[in-house]
Design an enzyme around this catalytic site. Structure first.
Site, PDB file in Angstrom:
ATOM      1  N   ASP A  26       0.722  -1.166   0.513  1.00  0.00           N
ATOM      2  CA  ASP A  26      -0.267  -0.040   0.005  1.00  0.00           C
ATOM      3  C   ASP A  26       1.008   1.227  -0.023  1.00  0.00           C
ATOM      4  O   ASP A  26       2.045   1.181   0.479  1.00  0.00           O
ATOM      5  CB  ASP A  26      -0.552   0.012   1.157  1.00  0.00           C
TER       6      ASP A  26
ATOM      7  N   HIS B 100      -6.095   2.780  -4.219  1.00  0.00           N
ATOM      8  CA  HIS B 100      -6.314   3.432  -2.506  1.00  0.00           C
ATOM      9  C   HIS B 100      -6.274   4.391  -2.419  1.00  0.00           C
ATOM     10  O   HIS B 100      -6.022   5.707  -1.517  1.00  0.00           O
ATOM     11  CB  HIS B 100      -4.529   2.588  -2.201  1.00  0.00           C
TER      12      HIS B 100
ATOM     13  N   HIS C   1      -4.979   9.725   0.260  1.00  0.00           N
ATOM     14  CA  HIS C   1      -4.651   9.148   1.143  1.00  0.00           C
ATOM     15  C   HIS C   1      -5.419   9.938   2.722  1.00  0.00           C
ATOM     16  O   HIS C   1      -4.237  10.113   3.370  1.00  0.00           O
ATOM     17  CB  HIS C   1      -3.804   8.103   1.288  1.00  0.00           C
TER      18      HIS C   1
ATOM     19  N   HIS D  12       4.019  -2.497   3.524  1.00  0.00           N
ATOM     20  CA  HIS D  12       3.152  -0.793   2.984  1.00  0.00           C
ATOM     21  C   HIS D  12       4.971  -0.664   1.806  1.00  0.00           C
ATOM     22  O   HIS D  12       5.807  -0.974   2.631  1.00  0.00           O
ATOM     23  CB  HIS D  12       3.806   0.512   3.640  1.00  0.00           C
TER      24      HIS D  12
END
Ligand SMILES: [Zn+2]
Length: 299
Positions: free
Chosen positions: A94, A145, A149, A240
């Site tokens: 991510d 995503h 964010h 990540h």
């Protein structure tokens, strides 16, 4: 890990998504209507009506703060049963693409013959479009995503939430040439407005089976232990490349964790595949067309 049956999982395609209204919407409407009727029919009972509505809102809030909950609509916490039967797992990466970390992640995945799914941020993909394309060129998958964010994502109203997701969807499709089919909320946090937005945009919410908190934990041993403990077919693990914590050596934690994680997966006979690959039904033909798009049967 308990792998739910295929029928218990959501379809990856909107055409297979049955209920136009998530169950929580129906339940909440019923709760409000019931509380209203109670207050009108028996005015002295208004405290109970207010309490019922308060409990309803508390449940909705808790569902949004619990990333793996299914109270607020469809949510993949593991792969479909047919993928688990093939001994597949999904490595999800991510918050990228990040030019300081993502290229090394891609090299590690290549070295282990593994495929992964990158949940990319729209702004990061627009800043590094060649890197986003390189992820896809090397056989991995880029998914949605959100666009910025934002840490306030779970506080957004329906229109702002739709704009945030649609902007990332448009950018990622334009840059990679492939429209994302899966969405992961920032930090996994959401609210009741998300499910209808995802349904409109033909996106499936994906959370995870296990996470190592590698944006805050700097010790790779601790992160690996959380990710690899009881690792099993059908698992979705999250790490990540963007926003990654750094080890004492200054490396992103994911780079220290991935080699051992992939080695353990292989020793267990597990195969790391992308989410689109995991969604392919056993009845798919050789062209790779998911059976869900051609058959009337459930996924
Ligand atoms: Zn994130």
């Amino acid at each position: 890990m308990t792998t739910p049956s295929d029928s218990a999982l959501p379809a990856a395609h909107a055409s297979d998504k049955a209920a136009p209204w998530p169950a929580y919407v129906t339940a909440s409407v019923a709760c409000h209507a019931g509380a209203g009727l109670l207050a009108v029919a028996a005015p002295a009972s208004w405290p109970w009506a207010v309490a019922a509505i308060a409990v309803n809102h508390a449940v909705l809030t808790a569902g949004g703060l619990w990333p793996r909950s299914r109270w607020l609509g469809s949510n993949w916490t593991c792969l479909p049963a047919h993928a688990a039967a093939r001994r597949e797992i999904a490595i999800t990466i991510d918050d990228g693409p990040d030019p300081a970390v993502t290229p090394a992640v891609l090299d590690l995945l290549d070295a282990h013959g593994a495929k992964a799914t990158f949940f990319c941020i729209g702004t990061a993909a627009r800043a590094h479009p060649a890197l986003a394309r390189e992820i896809v060129r090397r056989g991995h998958s880029v998914q949605n995503h959100s666009d910025r964010h934002s840490h306030r994502f779970s506080l957004l109203g329906p229109k702002a939430m739709a704009r945030e997701i649609a902007a990332a969807q448009a950018s990622l499709a334009d840059i990679t040439g492939e429209a994302p089919r899966y969405f992961r909320a920032p930090a996994g946090l959401r609210n009741p407005f998300l499910a209808p937005v995802l349904q409109r945009l033909d996106l499936q919410l994906v959370s995870w089976t296990r996470r190592g908190f590698d944006t805050v934990r700097r010790d790779p041993t601790v992160v690996l232990a959380r990710l690899a403990r009881s690792l099993a077919a059908g698992d979705i693990v999250i790490a990540h490349d963007g926003n990654a914590a750094r080890t004492a050596d200054g490396d992103a934690v994911v780079l220290a964790v991935l080699p051992e994680l992939l080695a353990r997966a292989r020793s267990l006979g597990l195969v790391a595949v992308t989410l689109p690959a995991a969604s392919l039904h056993p009845r798919s033909d050789d062209t790779g067309t998911p059976a869900e798009t051609t058959a009337s049967a459930s996924p």
